[in-house]
Enzyme design. Structure first.
Site, mmCIF file in Angstrom:
data_model
loop_
_atom_site.group_PDB
_atom_site.id
_atom_site.type_symbol
_atom_site.label_atom_id
_atom_site.label_comp_id
_atom_site.label_asym_id
_atom_site.label_seq_id
_atom_site.Cartn_x
_atom_site.Cartn_y
_atom_site.Cartn_z
ATOM 1 C CD GLU A 85 -3.004 1.011 2.278
ATOM 2 O OE1 GLU A 85 -3.304 -0.096 2.754
ATOM 3 O OE2 GLU A 85 -3.460 2.082 2.686
ATOM 4 C CE LYS A 281 -6.105 -1.798 5.326
ATOM 5 N NZ LYS A 281 -5.239 -0.867 4.622
ATOM 6 C CG ASP A 297 1.773 -17.297 11.309
ATOM 7 O OD1 ASP A 297 0.968 -16.691 10.577
ATOM 8 O OD2 ASP A 297 1.584 -18.472 11.695
ATOM 9 C CG HIS A 394 -4.326 6.837 0.213
ATOM 10 N ND1 HIS A 394 -3.654 5.788 0.798
ATOM 11 C CD2 HIS A 394 -5.063 6.304 -0.790
ATOM 12 C CE1 HIS A 394 -3.971 4.676 0.180
ATOM 13 N NE2 HIS A 394 -4.824 4.962 -0.797
HETATM 14 C C1 MEV Z 1 -5.821 2.810 5.061
HETATM 15 O O1 MEV Z 1 -5.033 1.709 4.680
HETATM 16 C C2 MEV Z 1 -5.913 2.886 6.562
HETATM 17 C C3 MEV Z 1 -6.847 3.971 7.112
HETATM 18 O O2 MEV Z 1 -8.147 3.806 6.559
HETATM 19 C C4 MEV Z 1 -6.869 3.802 8.595
HETATM 20 C C5 MEV Z 1 -7.881 4.674 9.308
HETATM 21 O O3 MEV Z 1 -8.909 5.040 8.716
HETATM 22 O O4 MEV Z 1 -7.640 4.951 10.504
HETATM 23 C C6 MEV Z 1 -6.360 5.317 6.726
#
Ligand code: MEV
Length: 451
Positions: A85, A281, A297, A394
């Site tokens: 990513e 995530k 792992d 991003h």
């Molecule tokens: C993107 O990989 C992760 C985010 O969505 C985490 C979040 O929203 O806190 C930016």
């Protein structure tokens, strides 16, 4: 075409590839070129990879980046991150830079105990009381320890071994269901093989000893012997803190407003599972990238972390924040079962490289480094979310992917990156500016059939 085959794993690598490309690809030559272009040019290293798993035909590359300037317990680290990513490494580096001048990350190990079970059925209950069964179990405990000494002796020398062995009654959940629940200290290894071997031996002892007992039912059905990847007692904490005043985040938001919004974002992740999953995530973006780069792992870590996030019956944020007496604190407590010996750690050349880069950490140190990476990643994400929005950073990082997809030249890339310096790129506005620059018509949106 024959898409079914017997004994595939017994074929030579070449025969495997020939069968595969001959049966599944329209252009076998092109497919072969693709596969072989990812082979390592040193035959020995390729052989190593071939032997990691069954039916290896090639390698699958992930970018391996580094995030410098991590101050963790006053030592400086440059973290290896294997991830696809675009914005993850940049976000980690940004958080590292921010916190290095504000005391850095402070981490500590809370506990390192792992756990495993022999799941078995014994139908002698309640004909014999549970107390009688417990008495029998207590009488064989010494035997369980003695008969596994050949497996535990090296670990004991290293300071680990079996921590506890208990009988657990689960008959309220399932008729006749009991467990031998054992806890382990596995030092610098993740310990899966160590634990599973001991549990299998425990099961054999249980079966052989019950035959000589006074219990009426002398039969146990061992269902399975397996470690649990849920390791809430293998826990690490990482924390950052500074005065609210120091939260000047070079955005238009004031430090007070920033702290307020940040705390609210954390609160939302604590009360709203839809947000908590995305929030966590983001934490795992940092954790997984290091777990992979250090040959650990990631499936075990992922499964455990999310179970932990839902441990009180509701899925919640892994990170927490507070402001008290104008001090902003942000922390994570996370279960991480990791190894720095065993598995592929001494085999995979890039894992060895990662370990050297990190100063050859032991498992406890690695837990602390990786927890700090998770916290850093989450800090960057929340910081963007409550200030500029996530897309600015991003999409800036993703821009190169879009340009590569469009097969832009290096010159076009430079110009388009410059164009987006003060704008937020999206897929469509990148295509638009790219076509304009080339003097070609922008593709019209694809219409769905029957629409
Ligand atoms: C993107 O990989 C992760 C985010 O969505 C985490 C979040 O929203 O806190 C930016």
């Amino acid at each position: 075409m024959n898409k079914e085959i017997k004994g595939y794993s017994k074929l030579s690598k070449q025969a495997k590839i020939e069968w595969l490309i001959g049966n599944y690809f329209e252009d076998p030559e092109k497919a072969f070129k693709q596969i072989s272009s990812y082979w390592h040019n040193e035959a020995e290293i390729q052989k190593l990879h071939d032997e990691f798993i069954e039916n290896t035909i090639t390698n699958f590359y992930l970018p391996y980046g580094v995030a410098p300037n991590f101050r963790i317990n006053n030592e400086m680290y440059c973290l290896p991150m294997a991830i696809e990513e675009s914005s993850v490494v940049a976000a980690a580096s940004k958080a590292a830079n921010f916190w290095k001048d504000r005391g850095g990350f402070k981490t500590k190990i809370i506990s390192t105990t792992k756990i495993g079970h022999v799941h078995f059925i014994w139908n002698g209950y309640p004909e014999n009381s549970y107390e009688e069964f417990t008495e029998f179990f207590d009488s064989i405990k010494q035997e369980l320890i003695l008969r596994t000494q050949h497996l535990t002796k090296n670990m004991v020398k290293r300071g680990g071994g079996i921590v506890s062995i208990d009988l657990v009654n689960k008959t309220e959940l399932e008729d006749g269901y009991f467990q031998i629940e054992a806890r382990f200290e596995t030092c610098d290894s993740m310990g899966a093989n160590f634990i599973n071997s001991i549990l299998e031996e425990f099961a054999a002892v249980l079966k052989s000893e019950i035959v000589h007992s006074d219990l009426k039912d002398k039969d146990v059905q061992v269902v399975m012997c397996i470690l649990s990847n849920y390791t809430p007692e293998c826990l690490v904490r990482a924390e950052v803190q500074c005065s609210v005043e120091e939260l000047n985040t070079d955005s238009s938001v004031s430090p007070d407003e920033f702290a307020d919004k940040f705390l609210r974002a954390i609160r939302i992740a604590e009360i709203e599972p839809y947000r908590a999953v995305t929030h966590n995530k983001g934490v795992m973006n940092g954790i997984d990238a290091l777990v992979i780069a250090t040959g650990n792992d990631f499936r075990a870590v992922e499964a455990c972390v999310h179970a932990y996030a839902g441990r009180n019956g509701k899925y919640k944020s892994l990170t927490h924040a507070s402001v008290e007496d104008q001090i902003f604190k942000f922390w994570i407590e996370v279960p991480l079962s990791l190894g720095t010996v065993g598995g592929i750690t001494s085999l995979h050349p890039m894992v060895k490289f990662s370990n050297e880069l990190l100063g050859k950490p032991n498992a406890e140190k690695l837990m602390q480094i990786i927890a700090a990476a998770g916290l850093a990643q989450n800090f960057s994400a929340i910081r963007s979310l409550v200030t500029t929005g996530i897309q600015k950073g991003h999409m800036k990082m993703h821009l190169l992917n879009i340009l590569n997809q469009l097969e832009a030249t290096e010159e076009e890339k430079v110009k388009i990156i410059e164009y987006f310096k003060d704008k937020v790129p999206s897929y469509s506005n990148t295509v638009e500016i790219f076509c304009k620059m080339r003097g070609i018509a922008a593709p019209s949106p694809v219409k769905k059939k029957n629409s």
